[in-house]
Design a protein around this motif. Structure first.
Motif, PDB file in Angstrom:
ATOM      1  N   UNK A 119       0.826  -1.206   0.000  1.00 31.25           N
ATOM      2  CA  UNK A 119       0.000   0.000   0.000  1.00 31.25           C
ATOM      3  C   UNK A 119       0.859   1.256   0.000  1.00 31.25           C
ATOM      4  N   UNK A 120       1.955   1.233   0.747  1.00 30.67           N
ATOM      5  CA  UNK A 120       2.841   2.406   0.788  1.00 30.67           C
ATOM      6  C   UNK A 120       3.537   2.649  -0.550  1.00 30.67           C
ATOM      7  N   UNK A 121       3.699   1.616  -1.374  1.00 27.99           N
ATOM      8  CA  UNK A 121       4.297   1.808  -2.699  1.00 27.99           C
ATOM      9  C   UNK A 121       3.410   2.655  -3.592  1.00 27.99           C
ATOM     10  N   UNK A 122       2.112   2.689  -3.307  1.00 31.65           N
ATOM     11  CA  UNK A 122       1.191   3.491  -4.113  1.00 31.65           C
ATOM     12  C   UNK A 122       1.109   4.935  -3.649  1.00 31.65           C
ATOM     13  N   UNK A 123       1.870   5.299  -2.630  1.00 28.17           N
ATOM     14  CA  UNK A 123       1.914   6.679  -2.148  1.00 28.17           C
ATOM     15  C   UNK A 123       3.108   7.383  -2.772  1.00 28.17           C
ATOM     16  N   UNK A 124       2.856   8.455  -3.497  1.00 24.12           N
ATOM     17  CA  UNK A 124       3.913   9.252  -4.130  1.00 24.12           C
ATOM     18  C   UNK A 124       3.892  10.642  -3.501  1.00 24.12           C
ATOM     19  N   UNK A 125       5.012  11.043  -2.889  1.00 27.31           N
ATOM     20  CA  UNK A 125       5.079  12.317  -2.175  1.00 27.31           C
ATOM     21  C   UNK A 125       6.139  13.195  -2.826  1.00 27.31           C
ATOM     22  N   UNK A 126       5.786  14.460  -3.080  1.00 28.72           N
ATOM     23  CA  UNK A 126       6.696  15.416  -3.686  1.00 28.72           C
ATOM     24  C   UNK A 126       6.811  16.638  -2.782  1.00 28.72           C
ATOM     25  N   UNK A 127       8.039  17.151  -2.567  1.00 26.98           N
ATOM     26  CA  UNK A 127       8.210  18.280  -1.650  1.00 26.98           C
ATOM     27  C   UNK A 127       7.653  19.599  -2.168  1.00 26.98           C
ATOM     28  N   UNK A 128       7.543  19.779  -3.476  1.00 27.05           N
ATOM     29  CA  UNK A 128       7.033  21.037  -4.020  1.00 27.05           C
ATOM     30  C   UNK A 128       5.779  20.756  -4.844  1.00 27.05           C
ATOM     31  N   UNK A 129       5.355  21.736  -5.621  1.00 31.81           N
ATOM     32  CA  UNK A 129       4.123  21.585  -6.384  1.00 31.81           C
ATOM     33  C   UNK A 129       4.294  20.761  -7.655  1.00 31.81           C
ATOM     34  N   UNK A 130       5.543  20.534  -8.112  1.00 32.15           N
ATOM     35  CA  UNK A 130       5.769  19.794  -9.350  1.00 32.15           C
ATOM     36  C   UNK A 130       5.731  18.304  -9.082  1.00 32.15           C
ATOM     37  N   UNK A 131       4.845  17.582  -9.771  1.00 31.65           N
ATOM     38  CA  UNK A 131       4.725  16.143  -9.572  1.00 31.65           C
ATOM     39  C   UNK A 131       5.259  15.331 -10.745  1.00 31.65           C
ATOM     40  N   UNK A 132       5.911  15.985 -11.678  1.00 31.00           N
ATOM     41  CA  UNK A 132       6.584  15.263 -12.757  1.00 31.00           C
ATOM     42  C   UNK A 132       5.629  14.549 -13.690  1.00 31.00           C
ATOM     43  N   UNK A 133       6.064  13.396 -14.166  1.00 22.91           N
ATOM     44  CA  UNK A 133       5.310  12.639 -15.155  1.00 22.91           C
ATOM     45  C   UNK A 133       4.041  12.047 -14.549  1.00 22.91           C
ATOM     46  N   UNK A 134       4.059  11.773 -13.247  1.00 25.29           N
ATOM     47  CA  UNK A 134       2.910  11.131 -12.619  1.00 25.29           C
ATOM     48  C   UNK A 134       1.669  12.004 -12.632  1.00 25.29           C
ATOM     49  N   UNK A 135       1.825  13.309 -12.830  1.00 21.90           N
ATOM     50  CA  UNK A 135       0.672  14.194 -12.880  1.00 21.90           C
ATOM     51  C   UNK A 135      -0.255  13.890 -14.043  1.00 21.90           C
ATOM     52  N   UNK A 136       0.249  13.246 -15.069  1.00 21.22           N
ATOM     53  CA  UNK A 136      -0.597  12.870 -16.195  1.00 21.22           C
ATOM     54  C   UNK A 136      -1.617  11.804 -15.865  1.00 21.22           C
ATOM     55  N   UNK A 137      -1.430  11.103 -14.746  1.00 21.47           N
ATOM     56  CA  UNK A 137      -2.383  10.068 -14.355  1.00 21.47           C
ATOM     57  C   UNK A 137      -3.634  10.650 -13.704  1.00 21.47           C
ATOM     58  N   UNK A 138      -3.557  11.879 -13.234  1.00 21.35           N
ATOM     59  CA  UNK A 138      -4.721  12.531 -12.633  1.00 21.35           C
ATOM     60  C   UNK A 138      -5.510  13.138 -13.776  1.00 21.35           C
ATOM     61  N   UNK A 139      -6.582  12.488 -14.147  1.00 20.97           N
ATOM     62  CA  UNK A 139      -7.238  12.857 -15.382  1.00 20.97           C
ATOM     63  C   UNK A 139      -8.383  13.836 -15.235  1.00 20.97           C
ATOM     64  N   UNK A 140      -9.153  13.735 -14.168  1.00 20.51           N
ATOM     65  CA  UNK A 140     -10.381  14.500 -14.201  1.00 20.51           C
ATOM     66  C   UNK A 140     -10.637  15.228 -12.906  1.00 20.51           C
ATOM     67  N   UNK A 141     -11.489  16.184 -12.985  1.00 17.51           N
ATOM     68  CA  UNK A 141     -11.925  16.939 -11.825  1.00 17.51           C
ATOM     69  C   UNK A 141     -13.033  16.151 -11.143  1.00 17.51           C
ATOM     70  N   UNK A 142     -12.938  16.005  -9.834  1.00 15.43           N
ATOM     71  CA  UNK A 142     -13.957  15.234  -9.123  1.00 15.43           C
ATOM     72  C   UNK A 142     -15.207  16.068  -8.869  1.00 15.43           C
ATOM     73  N   UNK A 143     -15.159  17.359  -9.169  1.00 14.56           N
ATOM     74  CA  UNK A 143     -16.336  18.194  -8.959  1.00 14.56           C
ATOM     75  C   UNK A 143     -17.456  17.814  -9.919  1.00 14.56           C
ATOM     76  N   UNK A 144     -17.136  17.727 -11.194  1.00 13.01           N
ATOM     77  CA  UNK A 144     -18.179  17.432 -12.163  1.00 13.01           C
ATOM     78  C   UNK A 144     -17.848  16.231 -13.055  1.00 13.01           C
ATOM     79  N   UNK A 145     -16.717  15.566 -12.841  1.00  9.79           N
ATOM     80  CA  UNK A 145     -16.400  14.347 -13.569  1.00  9.79           C
ATOM     81  C   UNK A 145     -15.924  14.549 -14.991  1.00  9.79           C
ATOM     82  N   UNK A 146     -15.379  15.720 -15.321  1.00 11.84           N
ATOM     83  CA  UNK A 146     -14.954  15.974 -16.688  1.00 11.84           C
ATOM     84  C   UNK A 146     -13.451  16.183 -16.744  1.00 11.84           C
ATOM     85  N   UNK A 147     -12.921  16.062 -17.940  1.00 15.71           N
ATOM     86  CA  UNK A 147     -11.525  16.397 -18.168  1.00 15.71           C
ATOM     87  C   UNK A 147     -11.381  17.909 -18.271  1.00 15.71           C
TER      88      UNK A 147
END
Length: 177
Positions: A119-147
């Motif tokens: 479970x801890x392997x699925x936790x990715x922590x970054x010290x600043x606001x830049x999350x690198x390549x992994x940010x592409x996996x966050x696809x949609x806004x949870x507010x309305x479910x759209x890209x």
């Protein structure tokens, strides 16, 4: 005859969650992250099955603690040799390795069993606001479910771009009528 009802593969699919740790309390943040890593937010949760999601934490450097924990908390590790105890104060750990502070807090919130490391392997922590390549996996806004309207998988995603892209213009229905 099959015992499965509905799309069980879809129910076990892992989603990527993004958490901005800016000015968040460490203990409360770690508790919520642990629940998502375990999968307790899903209706198919089973303690013996690893059905949790991925979590990306940004701005780990700006997480807060309450009370006098900033002066009192010590991170300890031992080399298993006599006199091998190393103690690191919270303030030094936040300066050198802020992602380890969040990882340690979340690890303490997870059950102490064989699924903990997975479970801890699925936790990715970054010290600043830049999350690198992994940010592409966050696809949609949870507010309305759209890209986001200008989503491009080739552009690196950061906390700042997520905040800009997910602020959709709200149309005033009274003005339209």
């Amino acid at each position: 005859m099959s015992q499965a009802v509905g799309n069980t593969a879809l129910a076990y699919a892992r989603v990527w969650h993004h958490v901005d740790a800016s000015d968040r309390i460490l203990g409360k943040l770690a508790e919520r992250i642990a629940l998502v890593l375990m999968g307790k937010h899903k209706p198919i949760y089973d303690p013996s099955v690893d059905c949790g999601d991925y979590v990306i934490v940004t701005n780990a450097r700006s997480v807060k603690v309450t009370g006098r924990k900033e002066e009192q908390v010590l991170f300890r590790k031992h080399s298993m040799f006599p006199g091998g105890l190393k103690e690191t104060p919270y303030s030094d750990m936040m300066r050198k390795n802020p992602d380890e502070v969040i990882r340690h807090a979340v690890s303490g919130m997870l059950p102490k069993n064989k699924l903990r490391e997975r479970r801890l392997e699925r936790l990715k922590v970054f010290p600043s606001y830049n999350m690198g390549v992994l940010g592409g996996n966050i696809l949609r806004s949870w507010d309305d479910g759209t890209l986001p309207p200008d989503w491009d998988p080739r552009v690196p995603t950061t906390t700042m771009t997520l905040k800009q892209n997910w602020r959709f213009p709200v149309t005033d229905k009274k003005a339209d009528a």
